[in-house]
Design an enzyme around this catalytic site. Structure first.
Site, PDB file in Angstrom:
ATOM      1  N   THR A 132     -30.334 -26.386  -1.825  1.00  0.00           N
ATOM      2  CA  THR A 132     -29.582 -26.714  -0.606  1.00  0.00           C
ATOM      3  C   THR A 132     -28.792 -28.020  -0.719  1.00  0.00           C
ATOM      4  OG1 THR A 132     -31.237 -25.546   0.702  1.00  0.00           O
ATOM      5  CG2 THR A 132     -29.855 -27.122   1.875  1.00  0.00           C
ATOM      6  N   HIS A 166     -22.914 -20.556   1.779  1.00  0.00           N
ATOM      7  CA  HIS A 166     -24.156 -20.099   2.403  1.00  0.00           C
ATOM      8  C   HIS A 166     -24.578 -18.836   1.676  1.00  0.00           C
ATOM      9  CE1 HIS A 166     -27.039 -18.499   5.243  1.00  0.00           C
ATOM     10  NE2 HIS A 166     -26.421 -17.336   5.071  1.00  0.00           N
TER      11      HIS A 166
END
Ligand code: UDP
Ligand code: MG
Length: 199
Positions: A132, A166
């Site tokens: 992330t 994403h």
């Protein structure tokens, strides 16, 4: 002609986020998935409304807590005071703040949404995407090759970590996101030329 489907065939959603689009990385990102053997079965550019951006991510405490806990761990590891940045140390409250910033971020420019299909596609796409936080992402991954953004800077600026893409985190997220971004008739079933050679 239809593809080579099995019970290990999965579908997953990738968004090229606003920073990826404005940096001109759309083609580069798609080609990384294509060359790995993942099949692009839906693709479009969308400028999300705030409501659409907000509903992309879950609103359960479980999700807020998982996002917030990661933030807290990162800050502790790097000796940055969590409370100074967020006004709280509660992971759920931090997760809620991050979600608000996500809606700001995803509405700043168009995003490119796609559905990819392939064996174990959810996990494979996550691997190609990387961790992330770009500063922690492995070289060779999308996040690890194109950014060094970090929560230590992003959160001080009251914004999300800009991490280019994403990717659905699990089967439940993938099912929700496919429906959230695409109508059934926008998702296509076809056979890629190299399927017979690869499998
Ligand atoms: N995010 C952030 N700060 C954090 C945690 C998350 O800015 O401390 C943002 C980041 O853009 C991330 C998104 O929130 O991509 C969703 O978080 P998630 O934990 O689902 O990470 P992902 O699945 O995108 O790797
Ligand atoms: Mg996620």
């Amino acid at each position: 002609m239809k593809g080579n489907q099995t019970d290990k065939t999965e579908r997953t959603v990738v968004l090229v986020k606003p920073d990826g689009v404005v940096r001109g990385l759309v083609g580069e990102i798609i080609s990384r998935f294509e060359r790995r053997g993942l099949k692009l079965i839906a693709l479009k550019m969308v400028w999300p409304t705030r409501e659409h951006a907000d509903k992309h991510y879950p609103s359960q405490d479980e999700w807020f807590s998982s996002v917030g806990s990661r933030t807290v761990d990162f800050f502790k590891e790097h000796g940055v005071a969590v409370k100074e940045h967020f006004g709280t140390e509660d992971p759920i409250e931090i997760g809620k703040q991050v979600k608000g910033w996500l809606a700001d971020y995803l509405t700043r420019s168009p995003v490119v949404a796609m559905v990819l299909e392939g064996f174990h596609a959810i996990a494979v796409v996550r691997k190609l995407t990387g961790s992330t936080y770009p500063v922690e992402a492995a070289p060779g991954t999308i996040r690890g090759d194109y950014s060094v953004d970090t929560p230590a800077v992003a959160n001080a600026q009251k914004r999300v970590v800009k991490n280019i893409v994403h990717a659905s985190g699990n089967a439940q997220e993938a099912a929700h996101e496919i429906e959230h971004w695409f109508n059934p008739e926008e998702i296509h079933d076809y056979k890629r030329a190299e399927e017979e050679a690869m499998f």
